[in-house]
Design an enzyme around this catalytic site. Structure first.
Site, PDB file in Angstrom:
ATOM      1  N   HIS A  45      38.114  48.862  38.694  1.00  0.00           N
ATOM      2  CA  HIS A  45      38.232  47.532  39.143  1.00  0.00           C
ATOM      3  C   HIS A  45      38.429  47.654  40.929  1.00  0.00           C
ATOM      4  CE1 HIS A  45      40.146  43.692  39.880  1.00  0.00           C
ATOM      5  NE2 HIS A  45      41.364  44.232  39.906  1.00  0.00           N
ATOM      6  N   ASN A  54      38.583  41.191  45.457  1.00  0.00           N
ATOM      7  CA  ASN A  54      39.159  41.244  43.894  1.00  0.00           C
ATOM      8  C   ASN A  54      38.581  40.059  43.741  1.00  0.00           C
ATOM      9  OD1 ASN A  54      40.321  41.455  41.980  1.00  0.00           O
ATOM     10  ND2 ASN A  54      42.372  41.681  42.388  1.00  0.00           N
ATOM     11  N   CYS A  63      42.671  41.328  35.518  1.00  0.00           N
ATOM     12  CA  CYS A  63      41.743  41.950  36.084  1.00  0.00           C
ATOM     13  C   CYS A  63      41.255  43.238  35.121  1.00  0.00           C
ATOM     14  CB  CYS A  63      42.310  42.859  37.354  1.00  0.00           C
ATOM     15  SG  CYS A  63      42.815  41.405  38.677  1.00  0.00           S
TER      16      CYS A  63
HETATM   17  O1  UT7 Z   1      43.821  43.064  40.674  1.00  0.00           O
HETATM   18  C1  UT7 Z   1      45.025  43.525  39.932  1.00  0.00           C
HETATM   19  C2  UT7 Z   1      46.235  43.833  40.291  1.00  0.00           C
HETATM   20  N1  UT7 Z   1      46.351  43.585  41.606  1.00  0.00           N
HETATM   21  C3  UT7 Z   1      46.689  44.723  42.486  1.00  0.00           C
HETATM   22  O2  UT7 Z   1      46.211  45.906  41.969  1.00  0.00           O
HETATM   23  C4  UT7 Z   1      47.215  44.494  43.797  1.00  0.00           C
HETATM   24  C5  UT7 Z   1      48.294  45.329  44.180  1.00  0.00           C
HETATM   25  N2  UT7 Z   1      48.828  45.224  45.488  1.00  0.00           N
HETATM   26  C6  UT7 Z   1      48.308  45.408  46.755  1.00  0.00           C
HETATM   27  O3  UT7 Z   1      47.113  45.692  46.727  1.00  0.00           O
HETATM   28  C7  UT7 Z   1      49.020  45.447  47.792  1.00  0.00           C
HETATM   29  O4  UT7 Z   1      50.519  45.255  47.530  1.00  0.00           O
HETATM   30  C8  UT7 Z   1      48.899  44.208  49.127  1.00  0.00           C
HETATM   31  C9  UT7 Z   1      47.555  44.505  49.525  1.00  0.00           C
HETATM   32  C10 UT7 Z   1      48.915  42.926  47.970  1.00  0.00           C
HETATM   33  C11 UT7 Z   1      49.996  44.018  49.947  1.00  0.00           C
HETATM   34  O5  UT7 Z   1      49.965  45.276  50.589  1.00  0.00           O
HETATM   35  P1  UT7 Z   1      51.350  46.326  50.917  1.00  0.00           P
HETATM   36  O6  UT7 Z   1      50.822  47.362  51.602  1.00  0.00           O
HETATM   37  O7  UT7 Z   1      51.879  46.545  49.475  1.00  0.00           O
HETATM   38  O8  UT7 Z   1      52.120  45.281  51.729  1.00  0.00           O
HETATM   39  P2  UT7 Z   1      53.545  44.521  51.445  1.00  0.00           P
HETATM   40  O9  UT7 Z   1      53.490  43.395  50.392  1.00  0.00           O
HETATM   41  O10 UT7 Z   1      54.708  45.640  51.023  1.00  0.00           O
HETATM   42  O11 UT7 Z   1      54.130  44.148  52.754  1.00  0.00           O
HETATM   43  C12 UT7 Z   1      54.130  44.936  53.943  1.00  0.00           C
HETATM   44  C13 UT7 Z   1      54.336  44.141  55.305  1.00  0.00           C
HETATM   45  C14 UT7 Z   1      55.302  42.823  54.913  1.00  0.00           C
HETATM   46  O12 UT7 Z   1      55.910  42.637  56.132  1.00  0.00           O
HETATM   47  P3  UT7 Z   1      57.611  43.306  56.464  1.00  0.00           P
HETATM   48  O13 UT7 Z   1      58.311  42.610  55.265  1.00  0.00           O
HETATM   49  O14 UT7 Z   1      57.416  44.783  56.343  1.00  0.00           O
HETATM   50  O15 UT7 Z   1      57.725  42.906  57.942  1.00  0.00           O
HETATM   51  C15 UT7 Z   1      54.451  41.735  54.642  1.00  0.00           C
HETATM   52  O16 UT7 Z   1      55.087  40.371  54.947  1.00  0.00           O
HETATM   53  O17 UT7 Z   1      53.077  43.467  55.449  1.00  0.00           O
HETATM   54  C16 UT7 Z   1      53.203  42.057  55.595  1.00  0.00           C
HETATM   55  N3  UT7 Z   1      51.969  41.345  55.141  1.00  0.00           N
HETATM   56  C17 UT7 Z   1      51.202  40.923  55.984  1.00  0.00           C
HETATM   57  N4  UT7 Z   1      50.821  41.162  57.136  1.00  0.00           N
HETATM   58  C18 UT7 Z   1      49.625  40.762  57.655  1.00  0.00           C
HETATM   59  C19 UT7 Z   1      51.816  40.717  53.835  1.00  0.00           C
HETATM   60  N5  UT7 Z   1      50.680  40.399  53.843  1.00  0.00           N
HETATM   61  C20 UT7 Z   1      50.080  40.298  55.131  1.00  0.00           C
HETATM   62  C21 UT7 Z   1      48.955  39.988  55.694  1.00  0.00           C
HETATM   63  N6  UT7 Z   1      48.686  40.269  57.017  1.00  0.00           N
HETATM   64  N7  UT7 Z   1      48.028  39.272  54.994  1.00  0.00           N
END
Ligand code: UT7
Length: 329
Positions: A256, A286, A116
């Site tokens: 980004h 993204n 990225c």
């Molecule tokens: O581009 C270059 C580098 N990349 C980035 O900078 C991306 C960085 N990361 C992020 O933007 C975020 O971490 C994400 C958008 C990928 C995920 O968001 P988050 O708030 O960090 O969610 P998480 O992975 O901690 O998951 C929280 C909860 C989980 O459920 P439990 O375990 O709390 O029950 C996930 O299973 O949200 C759940 N979850 C979803 N729920 C609905 C994960 N993906 C989804 C989804 N829809 N698509």
């Protein structure tokens, strides 16, 4: 006395495929919902390339668009640098193919892989050729066809990524405009958190791994998020400090587009109000190397000669960085 030559952006163009993949569409593919995606990422839809097309098709359109805007022939281009992790092939480079498709047959070029942060790494690479006066026209493209490596059964990644590309022309400037400073960083110990595991020399494609998650993007979202928030904000603040820029001096942050919450944290750290931040993540998601030039393309009409811009990115690898430039037209 000869004036110092700086590398300035003199034209911008962007291309996104017409097909949209909305949050509603994704609700039918994986266990997710519009409210979660918008509140956790800021994304509403992304673009997906049509079958049979690849990054070089977007890249060739960018070359043509930029040459038209600048009133030059593709034959005048000296170098074409392409930042991407999803080139048409592992080799030859997508730069080669773009030059052929766009008729930039006097140019040489190469691809840059910094995930990225790719566009910023490619931009600062292009800057060197202009400043050392070995080239007069360097075209820098950032773009990715993320749909080619996304697993559309994995809800943690398929909601984030989209396809798109943008590019800029770099030319010598004697008025002190263009790229002023840059800070680029890498940390390979972060490699496992955002990676396409198979398909390289470590784990070549085999019968056994061809339909496994190893073929697709793997991201440990929360870990990457933590590093992204800290590092993108830190590097943006650092480039402001060392150039004695206050929030009032900065006209635009060009971040980004990975997650709206990361963009907001960076802007807060820089003391910038939201109206100075380019945000189009809601439309394109993204696009990896494509996000920053796509922002420049969409905001081109609002930019004024002399505006101070800070470009900032964080990505897989880990890679991150910031560029401070003065808009030149
Ligand atoms: O581009 C270059 C580098 N990349 C980035 O900078 C991306 C960085 N990361 C992020 O933007 C975020 O971490 C994400 C958008 C990928 C995920 O968001 P988050 O708030 O960090 O969610 P998480 O992975 O901690 O998951 C929280 C909860 C989980 O459920 P439990 O375990 O709390 O029950 C996930 O299973 O949200 C759940 N979850 C979803 N729920 C609905 C994960 N993906 C989804 C989804 N829809 N698509």
């Amino acid at each position: 006395m000869n004036k110092k030559i700086t590398a300035a952006i003199t034209a911008v163009h962007g291309v996104v495929p017409p097909n949209k993949l909305t949050n509603k569409d994704l609700e039918k593919m994986v266990d997710t919902n519009d409210e979660w995606i918008v509140s956790r990422t800021g994304i509403k839809e992304r673009r997906i390339i049509e079958k049979g097309k690849a990054l070089s098709d977007l890249g060739a359109e960018i070359v043509e668009g930029i040459c038209k805007k600048r009133g030059i022939s593709p034959l005048e281009l000296d170098i074409v640098i392409v930042a991407t992790v999803t080139g048409d092939h592992r080799f030859p480079s997508t730069s080669n193919i773009i030059c052929d498709k766009a008729g930039a047959t006097n140019a040489w070029g190469f691809d840059v892989n910094a995930a990225c942060s790719g566009f910023l790494f490619a931009l600062t690479t292009g800057q060197q050729f202009i400043e050392n006066q070995s080239a007069k026209k360097v075209l820098v493209i950032g773009g990715d066809i993320m749909s080619s490596i996304v697993d559309y059964t994995d809800r943690s990644t398929c909601i984030i990524f989209g396809d798109g590309a943008g590019g800029v022309l770099l030319e010598p400037n004697e008025e002190g405009l263009g790229i002023q400073d840059s800070i680029m960083r890498v940390d390979g110990s972060g490699k496992e958190y955002l990676v396409q595991q198979a398909g390289g020399s470590l784990e070549p494609i085999t019968k056994e791994n061809v339909e496994t998650p190893a073929m697709y993007i793997h991201q440990e979202g929360a870990t990457v998020f933590k590093f992204a928030v800290t590092n993108m904000a830190d590097v943006s603040a650092e480039i402001m400090e060392r150039n004695h820029l206050t929030a009032d001096d900065v006209a635009w942050l060009v971040p980004h587009q990975a997650n709206l919450r990361i963009i907001d944290a960076t802007a807060r750290r820089m003391g910038l109000s939201k109206d100075k931040v380019m945000i189009n993540i809601q439309k394109y998601g993204n696009t990896t190397s494509g996000t920053i030039p796509l922002c420049l393309w969409e905001w081109e009409d609002q930019l004024k000669k002399g505006d101070n811009l800070v470009l900032a990115a964080f990505g897989g690898g880990f890679t991150w960085g910031a560029v401070y430039l003065k808009w030149a037209y």
